[in-house]
Design an enzyme around this catalytic site. Structure first.
Site, short mmCIF file in Angstrom:
data_model
loop_
_atom_site.label_atom_id
_atom_site.label_comp_id
_atom_site.label_asym_id
_atom_site.label_seq_id
_atom_site.Cartn_x
_atom_site.Cartn_y
_atom_site.Cartn_z
N SER A 83 0.81 -1.22 0.00
CA SER A 83 0.00 0.00 0.00
C SER A 83 0.85 1.27 0.00
O SER A 83 0.32 2.37 0.16
CB SER A 83 -0.92 0.00 1.22
N THR A 185 -1.43 3.40 4.39
CA THR A 185 -0.51 4.54 4.32
C THR A 185 0.45 4.56 5.50
O THR A 185 0.04 4.25 6.62
CB THR A 185 -1.35 5.83 4.39
N THR A 203 1.85 6.98 0.32
CA THR A 203 0.95 5.87 0.04
C THR A 203 0.83 5.61 -1.47
O THR A 203 1.11 6.49 -2.28
CB THR A 203 -0.46 6.20 0.58
N ARG A 213 -7.33 9.07 -9.39
CA ARG A 213 -7.78 9.39 -8.03
C ARG A 213 -6.59 9.77 -7.14
O ARG A 213 -5.57 9.10 -7.12
CB ARG A 213 -8.52 8.18 -7.44
N VAL A 214 -6.76 10.85 -6.41
CA VAL A 214 -5.76 11.27 -5.43
C VAL A 214 -6.46 11.29 -4.08
O VAL A 214 -7.60 11.76 -3.97
CB VAL A 214 -5.22 12.68 -5.79
N GLY A 215 -5.78 10.78 -3.06
CA GLY A 215 -6.40 10.73 -1.73
C GLY A 215 -5.95 11.86 -0.83
O GLY A 215 -5.49 12.91 -1.29
N THR A 236 -4.68 7.95 8.27
CA THR A 236 -4.70 6.81 7.37
C THR A 236 -6.14 6.34 7.22
O THR A 236 -6.98 6.62 8.06
CB THR A 236 -3.80 5.67 7.89
N GLY A 237 -6.40 5.62 6.14
CA GLY A 237 -7.75 5.12 5.91
C GLY A 237 -8.37 5.74 4.67
O GLY A 237 -7.66 6.19 3.77
N GLY A 239 -9.32 8.08 2.36
CA GLY A 239 -8.89 9.47 2.22
C GLY A 239 -10.01 10.46 1.99
O GLY A 239 -9.93 11.62 2.41
N1 ASP Z 1 -5.41 7.39 3.07
C1 ASP Z 1 -4.98 6.68 1.90
C2 ASP Z 1 -5.78 7.14 0.72
O1 ASP Z 1 -6.96 7.41 0.85
C3 ASP Z 1 -5.11 5.20 1.99
C4 ASP Z 1 -4.91 4.56 3.33
O2 ASP Z 1 -4.37 5.11 4.26
O3 ASP Z 1 -5.33 3.41 3.46
O4 ASP Z 1 -5.22 7.17 -0.36
#
Ligand code: ASP
Length: 323
Positions: A83, A185, A203, A213-215, A236-237, A239
């Site tokens: 990731s 991330t 990430t 796509r950009v997070g 994280t998670g 985005g």
């Molecule tokens: N936050 C990151 C994103 O949305 C992904 C992640 O942390 O799992 O790109």
């Protein structure tokens, strides 16, 4: 429904500023660290090796900004980490596209997004910060800048990641999974011997995302924010949830208004819970305040983080809103 009562409830944190009673409460004990001593914290299991690399810089008296860059580079270069960086899972068209940002104690920041073919996007973000008048470079422009500055082009899609993508293609079902693989991330925050704070976040984004796509991770204020007078936060998670609430900035601003690092992370998660559809999505925040008190909180259980201080490096499970 947006009733006045809800508004007042949701505004309670601000209420503290206005002299109204502050009702934000913290039901989660704040993890103990020694304050005013160098500290490194980072997201997920892969934070452990990242912290080790960052610690090497800090213990020699190095700067937090150099430590955070050195730390996350380890994870970017690890093909097992699917990731982040090299070996990251691709978008739905098979392209590995990377997002990263970095911020130092002076408030300076650099970022790259939708960058392909470069193993260590965090170092390109650092160069954007150090050597350009800009904060963020995207896509082709970011790649051109990287190549002009001596970064090498590399195929980032490993055989394992390609295999996983081809298996995904069979159904092509886009459904982000909570805590997928427990290493998303990497966001890393450091306080050096001088007491200065810096952060880095990098990430490959959501696996099988739409091309382009950009997070949150390269967005200053969403995936990362540092204010040396107050504290630092990273996320994280999913985005999209942090982008809609500018979560890392929010955490730092809440600390500025008097919340502890833990309370601030909790309130930033609650902002998502109250406003957005969060049920099948994970978000985790990490924060440190100016003296090195930590905070961590997630929507769902399963988010963990690595803490390194005094040479000791350990994983801690974050508390979460849902059980
Ligand atoms: N936050 C990151 C994103 O949305 C992904 C992640 O942390 O799992 O790109």
């Amino acid at each position: 429904m947006h009733t006045r009562r809800n508004f007042l409830k949701n505004s309670a944190i601000v209420g503290g500023l206005l002299g109204l009673p502050k009702v934000l409460s913290c039901d989660t004990p704040t993890p103990q660290t020694k304050t005013d001593e160098p500290l490194i914290i980072s997201t997920w299991n892969h934070g452990l090796p990242a912290n080790e690399a960052a610690w090497k810089v800090i213990e020699k008296g190095g700067k937090a900004i150099d430590a955070v860059e050195a730390g996350v580079r380890v994870v970017e270069s690890d093909p097992e980490s699917t990731s982040v960086g090299y070996g990251g899972l691709p978008d739905r068209d098979g392209n590995v596209t990377l997002d990263a940002c970095i911020m130092d104690e002076t408030g300076n920041a650099g970022s790259v997004c939708f960058l392909q073919h470069i193993e260590n996007p965090i170092s390109v973000a650092r160069k954007v910060m150090d050597d350009t008048p800009h904060v963020m470079l995207a896509g082709e422009g970011a790649l051109k800048f990287a190549l002009e500055n001596g970064f090498e082009k590399k195929k980032l899609l490993t055989a394992d990641s390609e295999k996983a993508w081809r298996e995904w293609l069979v159904k092509s079902e886009y459904k982000p999974i909570i805590n997928v693989e427990n290493h998303d991330t990497i966001g890393l925050l450091a306080m050096d011997k001088n007491g200065d704070l810096s952060g880095a976040c990098t990430t490959s984004g959501l696996a099988y995302k739409m091309h382009g796509r950009v997070g949150d991770s390269p967005i200053i204020g969403a995936g990362l924010y540092v204010d040396n007078e107050v504290g630092a936060a990273t996320a994280t998670g999913m985005g999209e949830l942090m982008m809609k609430t500018l979560g890392s900035f929010l955490v730092v601003e809440l600390m500025r208004q008097g919340a502890s690092a833990q309370e601030a992370c909790q309130e930033a998660v609650m902002r998502i819970i109250r406003k957005l559809d969060y049920k099948d999505m994970q978000v985790g925040y990490l924060a440190i305040d100016k003296t090195g008190n930590m905070g961590a909180y997630a929507i769902h259980p399963g988010f963990n983080y690595a803490v390194m201080q005094g040479g000791k490096n350990e994983l801690i499970d974050a508390k979460a809103y849902s059980n």
